[in-house]
Design an enzyme around this catalytic site. Structure first.
Site, short mmCIF file in Angstrom:
data_model
loop_
_atom_site.label_atom_id
_atom_site.label_comp_id
_atom_site.label_asym_id
_atom_site.label_seq_id
_atom_site.Cartn_x
_atom_site.Cartn_y
_atom_site.Cartn_z
N TYR A 141 0.81 -1.22 0.00
CA TYR A 141 0.00 0.00 0.00
C TYR A 141 0.85 1.27 0.00
O TYR A 141 0.49 2.25 -0.66
CB TYR A 141 -0.96 -0.01 1.19
CG TYR A 141 -2.19 -0.86 0.97
CD1 TYR A 141 -2.89 -0.81 -0.23
CD2 TYR A 141 -2.64 -1.73 1.96
CE1 TYR A 141 -4.02 -1.58 -0.43
CE2 TYR A 141 -3.78 -2.51 1.77
CZ TYR A 141 -4.45 -2.43 0.57
OH TYR A 141 -5.58 -3.20 0.36
N SER A 187 -9.48 -8.42 -2.97
CA SER A 187 -8.70 -9.11 -1.94
C SER A 187 -9.16 -8.77 -0.53
O SER A 187 -9.38 -9.65 0.30
CB SER A 187 -7.21 -8.78 -2.11
OG SER A 187 -6.72 -9.26 -3.33
N GLU A 188 -9.29 -7.47 -0.25
CA GLU A 188 -9.66 -7.07 1.12
C GLU A 188 -11.09 -7.49 1.45
O GLU A 188 -11.38 -7.89 2.58
CB GLU A 188 -9.49 -5.57 1.31
CG GLU A 188 -8.07 -5.05 1.10
CD GLU A 188 -7.08 -5.52 2.16
OE1 GLU A 188 -7.46 -6.31 3.03
OE2 GLU A 188 -5.92 -5.09 2.10
N ALA A 189 -11.97 -7.41 0.48
CA ALA A 189 -13.36 -7.83 0.72
C ALA A 189 -13.43 -9.34 0.94
O ALA A 189 -14.30 -9.82 1.68
CB ALA A 189 -14.24 -7.42 -0.44
N PHE A 192 -12.36 -9.76 4.66
CA PHE A 192 -13.21 -9.19 5.71
C PHE A 192 -14.65 -9.03 5.25
O PHE A 192 -14.91 -8.33 4.26
CB PHE A 192 -12.67 -7.82 6.14
CG PHE A 192 -11.28 -7.85 6.70
CD1 PHE A 192 -11.05 -8.37 7.96
CD2 PHE A 192 -10.21 -7.39 5.96
CE1 PHE A 192 -9.76 -8.40 8.48
CE2 PHE A 192 -8.92 -7.42 6.46
CZ PHE A 192 -8.70 -7.94 7.73
#
Length: 563
Positions: A141, A187-189, A192
């Site tokens: 990031y 990816s993040e979804a 989480f």
């Protein structure tokens, strides 16, 4: 001549096969998502399929798959391809590493793009039939934000931003900024359910949103969450360190147990950090996390340590307390308003004892109704000072099978050993965060669970951020309470399939205890049934208990509300 011809034909076929592999690359599994006509349910199913694909061959901790480490994955199984198609029909294909859910490369319009630290395994096996380009930045990031000249909190997410990001990536424009969109929405979804829910809401409402401080802190701490969960071990809630998240107002929130972490983040999948000790109920004692978040003990067994210290929150939000702070042998344990005084601080040791002020929590007899006291650890009967703390919130004396119980909801109530009936009076949370979590509970068709007064049922309504009827207080005794009237509890009106869920006065009953399972279900431990939108029909205005099916009408996500 026939032998030579046959040999030449065989050589030609082999060369053709090799060349074909060289052009096409390995036939990796594919999970696709098309924005055109996409609904919330389409996106839900896409993420579900992606999670299942990367989790192939994994084991679970607390019901969550632990991704395989690199040494366990053959090259032919290393990646998953994720084609994303926008409203104009442009398709960009992401390559996702199954060991960490990282996007490692993407292709579109006959070109492919790899980060500057790409490995030979990636370049030799991904998008080999395209023109391969190397980007000037890496995929973390910090590098992406520097290259994009903006921060994640300034970049909108949702259907329209995803549409634009696919277009840009297809043409090789604004790559870093566009990757920040797709990485978070894919990816993040997948990591989480909280983030998944934010995107699902944006799809349903055709709106965009920017990541809040809580969401960004989740993204930055997935590795440390994975470590704490794996070091604690299966069927264990308390952590031995803490996970540092941010509240919406950027204040710090230190999370020290799985139950709270799941309610806040909806964590759905774990990065491999270390091999969990084999256990079912016993608390294990690992080392605190040290170093930056992306460093992990690949291949090592989780390291153990001696102890950790917490409060124990129970009935009506009161804490386990040694009466009057006396450390005399035989002093009873009681309920008392939570504080930081030493007679409410409990040290959980690797020998399965729980201690306060140097004395052991001790069963004063192993019969139903025996009270619980503190006593000298060296002179008390060994089977009276051993305890198990499984993830469902019970505190069990294993010799008797009896559990710690608060028979009344009042200060100075003496704690007893009683038969385990999975009552709310027998529910506990080991944590330093003694206040209830306030949240909305989002379920079928992105609608919110709503209270409708005492003695009435609960049902689904469109979510409204300001609706007091949709705000729930999640207590340490594992009750779900109406936040505006915390003496009222979500209650199953019986323990049989299809019994209604209603609102009644909190009485510490088995019908008022709930467990937020990591598969998205909300379980009543007594009946073993789950909260269910009857017949998947919100117009019936009935929420019932029903055997678990895993269907969407039994899936729930808590969305923590600003304090």
């Amino acid at each position: 001549m026939r032998v030579v011809a046959a040999a030449m034909l065989y050589f030609y076929i082999v060369v053709l096969a090799i060349c074909s592999v060289g052009i096409q690359g390995i036939d990796y599994p594919s999970v696709s998502f098309n924005l055109d006509g996409a609904k919330s349910a389409t996106y839900r199913d896409f993420l579900s399929n992606l999670r299942k694909t990367v989790a192939t061959g994994t084991y679970e901790v607390n019901g969550l798959p632990v991704l395989r480490r690199e040494s366990e994955v053959q090259v032919k199984s290393r990646f998953v391809l994720v084609p994303l198609t926008n409203y104009n029909g442009n398709t960009v294909t992401l390559a996702v590493d199954v060991t960490n859910l990282y996007v490692v490369a993407f292709s579109g319009n006959a070109n492919s793009y790899f980060f500057k630290d790409a490995t030979e395994v990636q370049k030799s096996n991904l998008f080999v039939g395209t023109k391969q380009n190397t980007l000037s930045f890496t995929g973390n990031y910090d590098n992406l934000e520097t290259a994009a000249n903006t921060r994640r909190e300034s970049i909108e997410l949702g259907p329209s931003p995803l549409d634009g990001a696919i277009t840009s990536l297809y043409h090789g424009d604004s790559v870093a900024r566009s990757l920040l969109v797709v990485i978070q929405m894919v990816s993040e979804a997948a990591r989480f359910r909280y983030i998944e829910q934010e995107v699902r809401r944006s799809l349903q409402q055709a709106t965009s949103f920017t990541p809040n401080a809580l969401m960004l802190s989740m993204e930055n701490n997935w590795s440390s969450m994975s470590l704490e969960i794996q070091q604690a071990g299966n069927n264990v809630s308390p952590f031995f360190g803490t996970v540092q998240l941010l509240n919406y107002d950027h204040t710090h929130r230190l999370v020290d147990n799985f139950e709270e972490l799941y309610k806040i983040t909806g964590i759905a999948i774990l990065l491999f950090r270390c091999s969990s000790p084999s256990n079912d109920n016993a608390i294990r004692m690992p080392l605190d996390l040290a170093g930056e978040d992306n460093k992990y003990n690949d291949g090592e067994t989780c390291t153990l340590r001696t102890s950790f210290t917490r409060n124990i929150v129970g009935r009506d939000g009161l804490c386990v307390d040694v009466r009057n702070g006396y450390d005399t042998d035989g002093t009873p344990l009681q309920l008392w308003p939570c504080g930081t005084q030493r007679n409410q601080r409990w040290t959980f040791d690797s020998d399965d004892t729980i201690r306060s002020m140097g004395k052991c929590m001790t069963a004063n007899g192993l019969n139903n109704g025996s009270n619980i006291v503190i006593f000298n650890c060296s002179t008390a009967a060994e089977n009276a000072i051993k305890w198990e703390v499984p993830i469902d919130g019970s505190i069990i004396n294993p010799s008797s099978g009896l559990v710690m119980t608060a028979p009344r909801a009042a200060s100075r109530t003496i704690l007893l050993l009683e038969d385990n009936i999975y009552a709310a009076s027998q529910g506990w949370t080991v944590t330093n965060n003694v206040k209830p979590i306030v949240a909305s509970i989002v379920g079928y068709k992105e609608m919110c669970l709503q209270s409708n007064g005492e003695n009435n049922g609960v049902w689904m309504e469109d979510c409204e951020a300001t609706s007091l009827q949709q705000q729930w207080a999640l207590y340490g005794d594992r009750t779900i309470r109406v936040n505006s009237t915390r003496g009222l509890c979500v209650t199953t009106n019986g323990y049989n399939s299809k019994d209604l869920i209603i609102i009644l006065k909190c009485q510490g009953l088995p019908s008022q205890r709930w467990f937020f399972n990591s598969d998205g279900a909300i379980v009543n431990p007594k009946s073993r049934h789950v909260m269910d939108v009857r017949a998947s029909n919100v117009s019936l205005r009935e929420i019932i208990i029903f055997p678990a099916t895993g269907n969407p009408n039994q899936q729930w996500v808590t969305q923590v509300l600003p304090s």
